[in-house]
Each structure stands twice: as structure tokens, then as C-alpha cells.
Design a protein around this motif. Structure first.
Motif, PDB file in Angstrom:
ATOM      1  N   PRO A  12      17.716  -3.807   4.462  1.00 31.13           N
ATOM      2  CA  PRO A  12      16.663  -4.504   3.504  1.00 31.13           C
ATOM      3  C   PRO A  12      16.637  -3.499   2.445  1.00 31.13           C
ATOM      4  O   PRO A  12      16.628  -2.016   2.684  1.00 31.13           O
ATOM      5  CB  PRO A  12      15.554  -4.747   4.220  1.00 31.13           C
ATOM      6  CG  PRO A  12      15.745  -4.908   5.632  1.00 31.13           C
ATOM      7  CD  PRO A  12      16.878  -4.029   5.922  1.00 31.13           C
ATOM      8  N   ILE A  13      16.726  -3.859   0.988  1.00 31.51           N
ATOM      9  CA  ILE A  13      16.742  -2.972  -0.032  1.00 31.51           C
ATOM     10  C   ILE A  13      15.318  -2.208  -0.051  1.00 31.51           C
ATOM     11  O   ILE A  13      15.372  -0.823  -0.358  1.00 31.51           O
ATOM     12  CB  ILE A  13      16.725  -3.920  -1.335  1.00 31.51           C
ATOM     13  CG1 ILE A  13      18.256  -4.637  -1.331  1.00 31.51           C
ATOM     14  CG2 ILE A  13      16.309  -3.043  -2.527  1.00 31.51           C
ATOM     15  CD1 ILE A  13      19.247  -3.700  -1.734  1.00 31.51           C
ATOM     16  N   SER A  14      14.429  -2.757   0.349  1.00 36.71           N
ATOM     17  CA  SER A  14      13.212  -1.695   0.437  1.00 36.71           C
ATOM     18  C   SER A  14      13.158  -0.463   1.190  1.00 36.71           C
ATOM     19  O   SER A  14      12.361   0.296   1.189  1.00 36.71           O
ATOM     20  CB  SER A  14      12.041  -2.563   0.742  1.00 36.71           C
ATOM     21  OG  SER A  14      12.148  -2.876   2.162  1.00 36.71           O
ATOM     22  N   GLN A  15      14.102  -0.496   2.146  1.00 36.64           N
ATOM     23  CA  GLN A  15      14.312   0.472   3.088  1.00 36.64           C
ATOM     24  C   GLN A  15      15.210   1.642   2.596  1.00 36.64           C
ATOM     25  O   GLN A  15      15.499   2.500   3.696  1.00 36.64           O
ATOM     26  CB  GLN A  15      14.615  -0.079   4.598  1.00 36.64           C
ATOM     27  CG  GLN A  15      13.386  -0.939   5.321  1.00 36.64           C
ATOM     28  CD  GLN A  15      13.872  -1.236   6.407  1.00 36.64           C
ATOM     29  OE1 GLN A  15      14.731  -0.887   7.328  1.00 36.64           O
ATOM     30  NE2 GLN A  15      13.159  -2.454   7.077  1.00 36.64           N
ATOM     31  N   ARG A  39       9.266  -2.626  -6.335  1.00 31.34           N
ATOM     32  CA  ARG A  39       9.062  -1.764  -5.034  1.00 31.34           C
ATOM     33  C   ARG A  39       7.998  -2.676  -4.150  1.00 31.34           C
ATOM     34  O   ARG A  39       8.246  -2.895  -3.036  1.00 31.34           O
ATOM     35  CB  ARG A  39       8.375  -0.475  -5.466  1.00 31.34           C
ATOM     36  CG  ARG A  39       9.660   0.536  -5.826  1.00 31.34           C
ATOM     37  CD  ARG A  39      10.500   0.859  -4.723  1.00 31.34           C
ATOM     38  NE  ARG A  39       9.859   1.583  -3.656  1.00 31.34           N
ATOM     39  CZ  ARG A  39      10.225   1.163  -2.329  1.00 31.34           C
ATOM     40  NH1 ARG A  39      11.014   0.259  -2.177  1.00 31.34           N
ATOM     41  NH2 ARG A  39       9.352   2.014  -1.507  1.00 31.34           N
ATOM     42  N   LEU A  40       7.054  -3.331  -4.788  1.00 28.27           N
ATOM     43  CA  LEU A  40       6.180  -4.222  -4.107  1.00 28.27           C
ATOM     44  C   LEU A  40       6.738  -5.439  -3.537  1.00 28.27           C
ATOM     45  O   LEU A  40       6.216  -5.792  -2.501  1.00 28.27           O
ATOM     46  CB  LEU A  40       4.768  -4.282  -5.233  1.00 28.27           C
ATOM     47  CG  LEU A  40       3.968  -3.157  -5.450  1.00 28.27           C
ATOM     48  CD1 LEU A  40       3.122  -3.459  -6.333  1.00 28.27           C
ATOM     49  CD2 LEU A  40       3.154  -2.531  -4.281  1.00 28.27           C
ATOM     50  N   TRP A  54       0.855   7.809  -6.236  1.00 30.47           N
ATOM     51  CA  TRP A  54       0.891   6.327  -5.517  1.00 30.47           C
ATOM     52  C   TRP A  54       2.102   6.067  -4.675  1.00 30.47           C
ATOM     53  O   TRP A  54       3.098   5.965  -5.061  1.00 30.47           O
ATOM     54  CB  TRP A  54       1.007   5.334  -6.948  1.00 30.47           C
ATOM     55  CG  TRP A  54       0.788   4.201  -6.397  1.00 30.47           C
ATOM     56  CD1 TRP A  54       0.425   3.414  -5.116  1.00 30.47           C
ATOM     57  CD2 TRP A  54       1.055   2.894  -7.106  1.00 30.47           C
ATOM     58  NE1 TRP A  54       0.334   2.018  -5.196  1.00 30.47           N
ATOM     59  CE2 TRP A  54       0.593   1.688  -6.587  1.00 30.47           C
ATOM     60  CE3 TRP A  54       1.301   2.846  -8.691  1.00 30.47           C
ATOM     61  CZ2 TRP A  54       0.843   0.457  -7.194  1.00 30.47           C
ATOM     62  CZ3 TRP A  54       1.472   1.246  -9.209  1.00 30.47           C
ATOM     63  CH2 TRP A  54       1.049   0.347  -8.414  1.00 30.47           C
ATOM     64  N   PRO A  55       1.870   7.065  -3.522  1.00 32.38           N
ATOM     65  CA  PRO A  55       2.987   7.203  -2.726  1.00 32.38           C
ATOM     66  C   PRO A  55       3.320   5.813  -2.022  1.00 32.38           C
ATOM     67  O   PRO A  55       4.603   5.888  -1.791  1.00 32.38           O
ATOM     68  CB  PRO A  55       2.389   7.982  -1.535  1.00 32.38           C
ATOM     69  CG  PRO A  55       0.932   7.925  -1.612  1.00 32.38           C
ATOM     70  CD  PRO A  55       0.500   7.753  -2.856  1.00 32.38           C
ATOM     71  N   GLY A  56       2.557   4.868  -2.155  1.00 36.64           N
ATOM     72  CA  GLY A  56       3.324   3.563  -1.355  1.00 36.64           C
ATOM     73  C   GLY A  56       4.198   3.062  -2.265  1.00 36.64           C
ATOM     74  O   GLY A  56       5.110   2.195  -1.878  1.00 36.64           O
ATOM     75  N   VAL A  57       4.302   3.208  -3.461  1.00 34.10           N
ATOM     76  CA  VAL A  57       5.102   2.805  -4.382  1.00 34.10           C
ATOM     77  C   VAL A  57       6.405   3.762  -4.731  1.00 34.10           C
ATOM     78  O   VAL A  57       7.563   3.279  -4.816  1.00 34.10           O
ATOM     79  CB  VAL A  57       4.281   2.059  -5.709  1.00 34.10           C
ATOM     80  CG1 VAL A  57       5.454   1.704  -6.665  1.00 34.10           C
ATOM     81  CG2 VAL A  57       3.338   0.981  -5.481  1.00 34.10           C
TER      82      VAL A  57
END
Length: 276
Positions: free
Chosen positions: A53-56, A138-139, A259-262
Motif C-alpha cells: 500500500p502506498i501509505s506504508q 496522506r490522510l 503533526w506526526p500522523g500526517v
């Protein structure tokens, strides 16, 4: 009375030769500069999309060239120097007798004050929404995590990042706009076709970050192309691009902390060897 033959005109022959040569010149310049990077970017995106997955996944901005800080700085500086040599090559090819290429494409300081003001306006118009595009990507899990160079490794890191931002601004704006607009117009392309084609090339150049970033850069290319067509000067676009990248290269680590989550890279999964 003898029949008169056509008079040989070396100027006409020379113009015809240049028109035949221009497509080859354009192809060669692209293959050693932004075109080469665009091809690598597309391949990197396809490879990433077929692996996980791109997000990983992650990609690095200004990755380190050596574990030793001094030699890393040397290699980084040499990389910037040789990239700027390609910009100089494009300007050299644009140069003509009695026609200053820098002045023709507007890469000079004659209107520096207005160029800076226009550049700042473009930073607000393009830079801020660009950060939003990346955050939304990213979200949605459609943007690859961009890992910036750390700011605390050596005292010269920020100076090198500013130089890298200047390199990016000059490379993209001089070649995408100053060089390609001139050359594609000479071989008969319309202004609309040139603006759209260079914007798409700019987008493919950034596809390694994920399709949202590529799409954002296509929009940036359309806006910058229209501005260059209207203003006839590449300098405000170099100013804008350089400032946008300085904010990205230097400000990104600060955003990652905020904003570490993004913005921060995800924690790596344990490798099989670590769990065995």
C-alpha cells in the motif's frame, strides 16, 4: 537568354537545418535532465504501487550520500553543482548572436523587486494549497511518506538544503519554461499545447511522491506556464519555486513534529530477522 537558376541562400539552408535539429536537441536535453527524472519517477511509482500500500511506503528528500557528515556534504554539493551545469547547458543552447538568453527568458535582476513580489504571491497561491494536497493525500492513504533530511546532523545542512531548493527552482523553471517554451514554440506548437504538455511533464516528474502530489504539480505547471506566457520572465517563478522548496525542505521536519500522523514517517514494521 539562359534560364536563371534558383539562388542559393545560406540563411534559408541554415534555418531549415536548425528546424530539423531542434526536436533532437529537445529530446537530448530532456533525457539528461527533467525528462530522465520524470522517467525514473514514473518507474518508482509503478514499483511502489505493486509492492505494498502506498501509505506504508517512504521516499526521501535530499537523501544522504555518505555516513560521514563531511563527505555527505561534499557529495551533496557536487550533486547540486552538476545539476546546475545542466541548467547552464539549456541557457547556452538558447544563446544566439546579439541575443542575450538570460534577458530573453527573464532570468536577470532588472525587475528583481517586482519579481520577488510576484514570487511571494505565487507562494501563497501554490505553496500553501500544495501542503494541503499532500496532507489530504496522506490522510487518504494515496501519498507516499516523504522523509526530509534531518536538520540537526551538521551545521551546514540548512545551507545545503537552501542550495538544493535553489537548484530545484532553477532546474525546473529554466528547463520547463525558459527552454522548452522557446524550443517547442519554434517547432510550431501552440501556446496552449506547450503549457499543458510541460505541466504534465512536471507532474510526472513528481509522481514518485504519489498521484496527489503529481496532480498538484500539474496544476502548478499550468499556473506557472500561464504566468510565464503573460509576464515573459522566469525569475518570479524561480523565486516562488525556491521559496516553496525551502519551506518544504526546512519546515517539513518541524511539521513532522507538530503533526506526526500526517507528516512523520510511519514506524517501520519489525523485520523477520528481528522477530526470530
Amino acid at each position: 537568354m539562359p534560364r536563371t537558376l534558383g539562388v542559393f541562400d545560406p540563411g534559408i539552408e541554415q534555418d531549415a537545418f536548425r528546424r530539423r535539429r531542434l526536436p533532437w536537441e529537445i529530446a537530448l536535453v530532456l533525457l539528461v535532465s527533467v525528462g530522465q527524472s520524470a522517467i525514473y519517477s514514473v518507474v518508482a511509482f509503478v514499483r511502489a504501487a505493486t509492492r505494498a500500500p502506498i501509505s506504508q511506503q517512504q521516499t526521501q528528500l535530499n537523501p544522504s550520500r555518505s555516513d560521514e557528515p563531511f563527505w555527505d556534504a561534499v557529495y551533496q554539493f557536487l550533486g547540486i553543482f552538476f545539476s546546475l551545469a545542466l541548467v547552464a547547458l539549456a541557457i547556452y543552447l538558447l544563446w544566439e548572436p546579439a541575443d542575450n538568453a538570460l534577458r530573453r527568458i527573464g532570468l536577470d535582476f532588472r525587475r528583481f523587486g517586482s519579481d520577488v513580489l510576484r514570487g511571494l504571491a505565487l507562494v501563497a497561491l501554490i505553496g500553501v494549497p500544495g501542503i494541503g494536497v499532500y496532507a489530504v493525500g496522506r490522510l487518504l492513504g494515496q501519498s507516499i511518506t516523504v522523509v526530509p533530511a534531518p536538520l540537526d546532523s551538521s551545521w551546514w545542512v540548512i545551507a545545503l538544503l537552501v542550495l538544493a531548493a535553489l537548484r530545484a527552482g532553477l532546474t525546473e523553471e529554466v528547463i520547463f519554461l525558459g527552454y522548452l517554451f522557446d524550443r517547442l514554440r519554434r517547432i510550431g506548437w501552440s501556446w496552449t499545447t506547450i503549457i499543458v504538455a510541460t505541466a504534465l511533464l512536471r507532474g510526472s516528474y513528481h509522481l514518485y511522491q504519489g498521484w496527489p502530489s503529481a496532480l498538484g504539480n500539474v496544476v502548478m505547471g499550468l499556473v506557472f506556464g500561464w504566468c510565464y506566457r503573460r509576464w515573459g520572465r522566469v525569475m518570479p517563478l524561480v523565486v516562488a519555486h525556491t521559496l516553496i522548496d525551502v519551506i518544504a525542505f526546512v519546515g517539513y521536519p518541524l511539521a513532522a513534529a507538530w503533526w506526526p500522523g500526517v507528516f512523520a514517517p510511519p514506524s517501520p514494521s519489525p523485520s523477520p530477522s528481528a522477530t526470530s
